[in-house]
Design a protein around this motif. Structure first.
Motif, mmCIF file in Angstrom:
data_model
loop_
_atom_site.group_PDB
_atom_site.id
_atom_site.type_symbol
_atom_site.label_atom_id
_atom_site.label_comp_id
_atom_site.label_asym_id
_atom_site.label_seq_id
_atom_site.Cartn_x
_atom_site.Cartn_y
_atom_site.Cartn_z
ATOM 1 N N ASN A 6 0.838 -1.205 0.000
ATOM 2 C CA ASN A 6 0.000 0.000 0.000
ATOM 3 C C ASN A 6 0.871 1.252 0.000
ATOM 4 O O ASN A 6 0.667 2.160 -0.804
ATOM 5 N N ASP A 7 1.869 1.274 0.885
ATOM 6 C CA ASP A 7 2.743 2.455 0.961
ATOM 7 C C ASP A 7 3.479 2.680 -0.364
ATOM 8 O O ASP A 7 3.772 3.810 -0.736
ATOM 9 N N HIS A 8 3.749 1.594 -1.074
ATOM 10 C CA HIS A 8 4.414 1.695 -2.375
ATOM 11 C C HIS A 8 3.652 2.655 -3.312
ATOM 12 O O HIS A 8 4.250 3.308 -4.164
ATOM 13 N N TYR A 9 2.334 2.718 -3.155
ATOM 14 C CA TYR A 9 1.515 3.538 -4.055
ATOM 15 C C TYR A 9 1.230 4.939 -3.512
ATOM 16 O O TYR A 9 0.463 5.691 -4.139
ATOM 17 N N HIS A 10 1.820 5.315 -2.393
ATOM 18 C CA HIS A 10 1.569 6.669 -1.864
ATOM 19 C C HIS A 10 1.907 7.768 -2.877
ATOM 20 O O HIS A 10 1.104 8.700 -3.050
ATOM 21 N N PRO A 11 3.071 7.694 -3.579
ATOM 22 C CA PRO A 11 3.356 8.766 -4.544
ATOM 23 C C PRO A 11 2.290 8.849 -5.647
ATOM 24 O O PRO A 11 1.879 9.940 -6.040
ATOM 25 N N LEU A 12 1.806 7.691 -6.123
ATOM 26 C CA LEU A 12 0.770 7.684 -7.161
ATOM 27 C C LEU A 12 -0.517 8.329 -6.628
ATOM 28 O O LEU A 12 -1.202 9.081 -7.330
ATOM 29 N N LEU A 13 -0.830 8.046 -5.374
ATOM 30 C CA LEU A 13 -2.043 8.618 -4.777
ATOM 31 C C LEU A 13 -1.896 10.124 -4.581
ATOM 32 O O LEU A 13 -2.834 10.885 -4.831
ATOM 33 N N LEU A 14 -0.720 10.551 -4.176
ATOM 34 C CA LEU A 14 -0.513 12.000 -3.980
ATOM 35 C C LEU A 14 -0.684 12.754 -5.302
ATOM 36 O O LEU A 14 -1.139 13.890 -5.315
ATOM 37 N N LYS A 15 -0.347 12.072 -6.419
ATOM 38 C CA LYS A 15 -0.502 12.726 -7.735
ATOM 39 C C LYS A 15 -1.970 12.985 -8.063
ATOM 40 O O LYS A 15 -2.278 13.760 -8.974
ATOM 41 N N GLN A 16 -2.894 12.313 -7.398
ATOM 42 C CA GLN A 16 -4.325 12.473 -7.701
ATOM 43 C C GLN A 16 -4.925 13.682 -6.974
ATOM 44 O O GLN A 16 -6.068 14.052 -7.233
ATOM 45 N N VAL A 17 -4.174 14.266 -6.042
ATOM 46 C CA VAL A 17 -4.696 15.425 -5.294
ATOM 47 C C VAL A 17 -4.894 16.574 -6.287
ATOM 48 O O VAL A 17 -3.964 16.931 -7.009
ATOM 49 N N PRO A 18 -6.119 17.138 -6.363
ATOM 50 C CA PRO A 18 -6.327 18.184 -7.376
ATOM 51 C C PRO A 18 -5.613 19.480 -7.002
ATOM 52 O O PRO A 18 -5.433 19.768 -5.816
ATOM 53 N N GLU A 19 -5.227 20.194 -8.021
ATOM 54 C CA GLU A 19 -4.562 21.481 -7.834
ATOM 55 C C GLU A 19 -5.448 22.391 -6.981
ATOM 56 O O GLU A 19 -6.654 22.470 -7.194
ATOM 57 N N GLY A 20 -4.863 23.045 -6.028
ATOM 58 C CA GLY A 20 -5.614 24.014 -5.210
ATOM 59 C C GLY A 20 -6.369 23.372 -4.060
ATOM 60 O O GLY A 20 -7.104 24.053 -3.339
ATOM 61 N N ALA A 21 -6.234 22.052 -3.883
ATOM 62 C CA ALA A 21 -6.966 21.372 -2.816
ATOM 63 C C ALA A 21 -6.543 21.896 -1.441
ATOM 64 O O ALA A 21 -5.366 22.164 -1.203
ATOM 65 N N LEU A 22 -7.539 22.018 -0.560
ATOM 66 C CA LEU A 22 -7.266 22.520 0.791
ATOM 67 C C LEU A 22 -7.621 21.496 1.869
ATOM 68 O O LEU A 22 -7.023 21.488 2.938
ATOM 69 N N THR A 23 -8.631 20.674 1.591
ATOM 70 C CA THR A 23 -9.142 19.767 2.626
ATOM 71 C C THR A 23 -9.049 18.317 2.158
ATOM 72 O O THR A 23 -9.314 18.011 0.986
ATOM 73 N N ALA A 24 -8.705 17.424 3.098
ATOM 74 C CA ALA A 24 -8.565 16.009 2.730
ATOM 75 C C ALA A 24 -9.087 15.113 3.843
ATOM 76 O O ALA A 24 -9.058 15.480 5.031
ATOM 77 N N LEU A 25 -9.561 13.959 3.411
ATOM 78 C CA LEU A 25 -10.027 12.931 4.349
ATOM 79 C C LEU A 25 -9.401 11.614 3.923
ATOM 80 O O LEU A 25 -9.503 11.223 2.758
ATOM 81 N N ASP A 44 -5.501 20.530 4.993
ATOM 82 C CA ASP A 44 -6.169 20.363 6.280
ATOM 83 C C ASP A 44 -6.748 18.941 6.259
ATOM 84 O O ASP A 44 -7.704 18.668 5.536
ATOM 85 N N THR A 45 -6.136 18.032 7.018
ATOM 86 C CA THR A 45 -6.385 16.598 6.824
ATOM 87 C C THR A 45 -7.049 15.949 8.030
ATOM 88 O O THR A 45 -6.636 16.165 9.175
ATOM 89 N N GLU A 46 -8.069 15.132 7.736
ATOM 90 C CA GLU A 46 -8.700 14.302 8.762
ATOM 91 C C GLU A 46 -8.464 12.838 8.405
ATOM 92 O O GLU A 46 -8.472 12.478 7.234
ATOM 93 N N GLY A 47 -8.290 12.035 9.442
ATOM 94 C CA GLY A 47 -8.196 10.592 9.246
ATOM 95 C C GLY A 47 -9.296 9.938 10.062
ATOM 96 O O GLY A 47 -9.550 10.343 11.196
ATOM 97 N N VAL A 48 -9.939 8.939 9.459
ATOM 98 C CA VAL A 48 -10.960 8.203 10.209
ATOM 99 C C VAL A 48 -10.667 6.714 10.088
ATOM 100 O O VAL A 48 -10.289 6.229 9.016
ATOM 101 N N ASP A 49 -10.796 6.037 11.218
ATOM 102 C CA ASP A 49 -10.601 4.585 11.212
ATOM 103 C C ASP A 49 -11.482 3.980 12.298
ATOM 104 O O ASP A 49 -11.669 4.564 13.369
#
Ligand SMILES: C[S@@+](CC[C@H](N)C(=O)[O-])C[C@H]1O[C@@H](n2cnc3c(N)ncnc32)[C@H](O)[C@@H]1O
Length: 200
Positions: A6-25, A44-49
């Motif tokens: 899963n961690d291997h794909y973190h860079p690929l996932l970060l590339k999906q963050v849209p330009e100008g994004a401010l909030t994340a979950l 501004d990031t929230e994590g839920v588990d």
């Protein structure tokens, strides 16, 4: 365990963050490794588990995100709020239509990125899984020498939906989404909320 598919794909996932994004979950955030990366990018990031132990470990690691212990389907997520929602190796722990709850929480122009798992069901699935099988075997040998991490995230295996089922359901529930097969029994599902991103 040293290898983490899963961690291997973190860079690929970060590339999906849209330009100008401010909030994340980050949904099913585990011990918060990806949530901390998002916060590190200034979101501004929230994590839920749902799992108390992993949320405790995430909170102990600090690094910026706010965490909540909850089943995401029981939460009242704010409508049209998040610019980026990630779901890493956690969707197959929930009913697949949880993506509708997440879609509702996406701000206009926001992106939902799911790193999902599927079982090896067809010949193509087996070929895609081969590198993972070799790495796991090597890792098992090496990990005899490495201590286990203090907190283990819950695992569901095999994942309940095949790749073909995932393709059909994601096309039905998230029209316009893209799905691509990745190595290591994984796929990337990306959905962008259609309206223009509301900046300012
Ligand atoms: C395999 S772990 C992945 C954790 C983390 N995303 C990572 O990459 O290390 C799946 C996580 O999803 C969480 N989870 C499962 N069902 C959930 C739900 N309904 N709501 C929130 N979290 C959930 C589990 O507690 C677990 O920590």
């Amino acid at each position: 365990m040293a290898v983490n598919f899963n961690d291997h794909y973190h860079p690929l996932l970060l590339k999906q963050v849209p330009e100008g994004a401010l909030t994340a979950l980050d949904v099913g955030c585990g011990t918060g490794r990806f949530a901390r990366l998002l916060a590190g990018q200034g979101l501004d990031t929230e994590g839920v588990d749902a799992h108390a132990d992993v949320i405790e470990a995430a909170q102990a690691s600090g690094g910026g995100p706010r965490y909540r212990q909850a089943d995401v389907n029981q939460l009242q997520l704010p409508d049209a709020h998040y610019d980026f929602i990630s779901c890493i190796a956690s969707l197959h722990h929930m009913p697949f239509d949880s993506i509708l709850t997440l879609r509702k929480a996406l701000a206009p122009g926001g992106v939902l990125a799911v790193l999902g798992l599927y079982p090896a069901d067809t010949a193509t699935d087996f070929v895609s899984a081969l590198p993972a099988m070799c790495l796991l075997r090597a890792d098992r040998l090496l990990s005899r020498r490495n201590p286990a991490p203090p907190v283990q995230v819950p695992i569901v295996w095999p994942p309940p939906m095949t790749y073909a089922e995932t393709r059909a359901e994601s096309a039905r529930l998230l029209p316009g989404s893209t799905l691509r097969r990745l190595l290591f029994w994984r796929y990337l599902l990306v959905y962008r909320a259609t309206e223009a991103y509301a900046s300012g």
